[in-house]
Design a protein around this motif. Structure first.
Motif, PDB file in Angstrom:
ATOM      1  N   PRO A 122       0.811  -1.223   0.000  1.00 45.48           N
ATOM      2  CA  PRO A 122       0.000   0.000   0.000  1.00 45.48           C
ATOM      3  C   PRO A 122       0.847   1.277   0.000  1.00 45.48           C
ATOM      4  N   GLU A 131       0.629   4.148  -2.693  1.00 46.66           N
ATOM      5  CA  GLU A 131       0.422   5.529  -2.238  1.00 46.66           C
ATOM      6  C   GLU A 131       1.480   6.460  -2.814  1.00 46.66           C
ATOM      7  N   ARG A 180      -3.033   1.069   4.385  1.00 43.64           N
ATOM      8  CA  ARG A 180      -4.066   1.061   3.347  1.00 43.64           C
ATOM      9  C   ARG A 180      -4.851   2.363   3.298  1.00 43.64           C
ATOM     10  N   MET A 226      -3.257   4.666   0.915  1.00 45.08           N
ATOM     11  CA  MET A 226      -3.502   4.253  -0.462  1.00 45.08           C
ATOM     12  C   MET A 226      -4.910   4.656  -0.902  1.00 45.08           C
TER      13      MET A 226
END
Length: 467
Positions: free
Chosen positions: A39, A43, A180, A183
Motif C-alpha cells: 500500500p 500511495e 491502506r 492508499m
C-alpha cells in the motif's frame, strides 16, 4: 514446505552473532513486509502522479504548458519540506511507541503532529503565494512560461493546509501499520484530480476553459477529498489511532523531542535536496524551453522509479521502528534486507518498462516529435539509475526509522546539493553534453547516495539511537 533460495532466505541475511532471539519463519517475515509495503508503494506512486497527470493533461496546450507546470515541482516541494520532515519524525516515533506497546504515546504523537502540521501549512502557504514569482524566476522560468507557472504555483499552494494535514495523519497511520488508508486516500484524490483536470483544463462539459490554472484547481479539489478521507480515518470509532477532536491538545517534551530528533535531520535533508534540485533545474533551464520540457517529462517518468523506492523506504521506516521498539535490532536488519529484495524485484520491472517503453512513456506527455526524441537518452539513463535509487531509498528508510536521519541529510548534501548541480553544469556546458550531460550527473548522484547509505547500514551505528 518449499525452501526459499539462499539469496531470499531470511536466515542468510544476518550473522549468527547478531541474533538476539529466534527469527520468525521466512514466509511470515515476507508476508508482513509485503502487507505493509504494497500500500505504501501504491500511495507513493499515486502522490508522484499528481504532478505527472497535470503535466500530461496540460500537454495538449503545448511544450510551454508542460514546462510551466514542471518548473513548479521543486519550489513546491521546498515549501513542503517542513511537512515532509515532520512526517518522517511522526512515522518513526509512532512506530517506536507502537513497538513498545505504548499506544497512548502513539496517539499523543498524532494529536500534536496534526496541530503542528496545520499551523506550519498556513504559514508556508502564505509565504509560497507571496514569493511565487521571484522563486520561480530563480528556478529558471522564462518570460514565455512565468505567468502560467506563477498562477499554477499560487493556486496549488492555496490548498496546502489540506495536503499537509492529510499527509501527517497518513504518516501516523503508517507508523502503526495501517498503510491502506494512505492508499485509499490517494486513489480517491487522484481520481478526483483527473476528472476535474478533464473538465477545467480544456473546458469540457460546459465547464470554463482554464488551462494551466484549471489543472491547479483540480489538484486542490483532489487534495481536499483526500483530507476528508484521512480525517475520517482518525475520528472513526473503529480506528486504532483516534485523534479525539474534542480533547485539548497538550504538547509534551518527550513527544516533541522524539519528532525533532528524527525530523530535524530530515528537514535539513529536505532543504538541501530542494536547493540542489533547484540549482540543477536552473542549469537545465538555460538550455531552452524545448529542452526544459523534455527534461521535465523525463523527471516525471523518473519519479515513477523514485515513488516505488520511496514507498518501500516508508515501509522500512515503520518495520525498523517496530523492531527497535521491541529491542530486536536483528529483526530490523532482516526486515530491511527483506524489503530490499522486494525493491530489487520491482527495479527489474521498472528497468524493463523504461527500456522497452521509453517512447510510449514520453508520448503520454506530448506529441511534439522533437521533445519526445530528446527524452530517449535520459530515460535509458534512468533505467540504470533505478537500481541504485530504489536500494538507497530502502536503506535510508531504515536509517530514518532508527532515528539516524542526520546521516541521511549529510549524504544528501554531498550528492544532491553539491555533486548533481556541480557535475550537471560541468557536463552540460564546458564539456558540451547538454541535456544528456545533465542526466549523467544525476546518475553519479544516485550512485553516491546508494554508497553512503549502504556503508552506514553495514556499520550498525544506527541500532542504538534512542528516540
Amino acid at each position: 514446505m518449499t525452501r526459499l533460495p539462499s539469496f531470499l532466505s531470511c536466515r542468510s541475511m544476518i550473522r549468527e552473532d547478531q541474533l538476539l532471539g529466534p527469527l520468525p519463519p521466512d514466509g511470515t517475515l515476507y508476508r508482513e513486509a509485503f502487507s505493509l509495503a504494497w500500500p505504501t508503494v501504491v500511495e507513493s506512486v499515486l502522490v508522484s502522479l499528481v504532478s505527472a497527470f497535470d503535466s500530461m493533461m496540460v500537454g495538449v496546450l503545448g511544450p510551454e504548458a508542460i514546462a510551466a507546470v514542471g518548473i513548479t515541482v521543486q519550489p513546491r516541494f521546498l515549501f513542503l519540506s517542513v511537512i515532509v520532515a515532520l512526517n518522517v519524525g511522526v512515522t518513526a516515533v509512532v512506530a517506536r511507541r507502537a513497538g513498545e506497546g505504548d499506544m497512548e504515546g502513539a496517539q499523543r504523537c498524532l494529536r500534536q503532529a496534526t496541530a503542528l502540521s496545520a499551523i506550519f501549512s498556513v504559514l508556508l502557504a502564505t509565504a509560497a503565494i507571496l514569493l511565487a514569482k521571484p522563486l520561480l524566476t530563480l528556478a529558471g522560468a522564462g518570460p514565455d512560461i512565468i505567468d502560467d507557472s506563477v498562477a499554477y504555483f499560487r493556486i496549488v499552494n492555496g490548498g496546502l493546509f489540506f495536503t499537509a494535514v492529510s499527509l501527517t495523519i497518513n504518516a501516523a497511520q503508517r507508523g502503526v501499520g495501517n498503510t491502506r488508508i494512505s492508499m485509499i486516500t490517494n486513489v480517491s484524490a487522484n481520481g478526483v484530480n483527473l476528472v476535474f483536470n478533464y473538465l477545467l483544463i480544456g473546458g469540457n462539459l460546459g465547464f470554463p476553459r482554464l488551462g494551466v490554472a484549471g489543472a491547479a484547481i483540480a489538484t486542490d479539489i483532489g487534495f481536499f477529498v483526500g483530507f476528508l478521507l484521512s480525517l475520517r480515518s482518525v475520528v472513526s470509532r473503529h480506528t486504532h489511532l483516534p485523534i479525539h477532536l474534542r480533547r485539548r491538545i497538550h504538547f509534551d517534551r518527550r513527544t516533541l523531542a522524539g519528532i525533532w530528533k528524527v525530523g530535524s535531520g530530515s528537514l535539513a535533508e529536505q532543504i538541501f535536496l530542494r536547493i540542489g534540485f533547484l540549482a540543477y533545474a536552473a542549469v537545465v533551464a538555460n538550455l531552452g524551453t524545448l529542452v526544459l520540457a523534455a527534461h521535465q517529462i523525463s523527471l516525471n517518468i523518473l519519479n515513477l522509479s523514485f515513488a516505488v523506492g520511496d514507498g518501500f523506504g516508508s515501509a522500512t521506516t515503520a518495520l525498523v521502528g517496530h523492531s527497535l521498539g521491541q529491542k530486536r535490532s536483528d529483526l530490523a536488519v532482516v526486515n530491511t534486507r527483506v524489503v530490499q529484495r522486494m525493491a530489487f524485484g520491482s527495479s527489474i520491472l521498472v528497468f524493463l518498462l523504461f527500456v522497452l517503453g521509453h517512447t510510449q512513456l514520453a508520448e503520454l506527455f506530448t506529441r511534439d516529435a522533437e521533445v519526445i526524441q530528446m527524452t530517449a537518452v535520459p530515460i535509458m539513463i534512468m533505467a540504470v539509475v533505478t537500481f541504485f535509487q530504489t536500494s538507497a531509498l530502502v536503506l535510508s528508510g531504515c536509517l530514518r526509522g532508527a532515528g539516524d536521519s542526520a546521516f541521511v541529510a549529510f549524504s544528501s548534501v554531498i550528492s544532491v546539493t553539491l555533486v548533481r548541480p556541480g557535475l550537471g553544469f560541468l557536463f552540460c556546458y564546458p564539456l558540451g553534453g547538454g541535456l544528456i550531460g545533465a542526466w549523467f550527473a544525476l546518475l553519479v548522484d544516485q550512485f553516491l547516495r546508494f554508497a553512503f547509505s549502504f556503508g552506514r547500514f553495514l556499520s550498525g551505528r544506527w541500532k542504538n539511537i534512542r528516540i
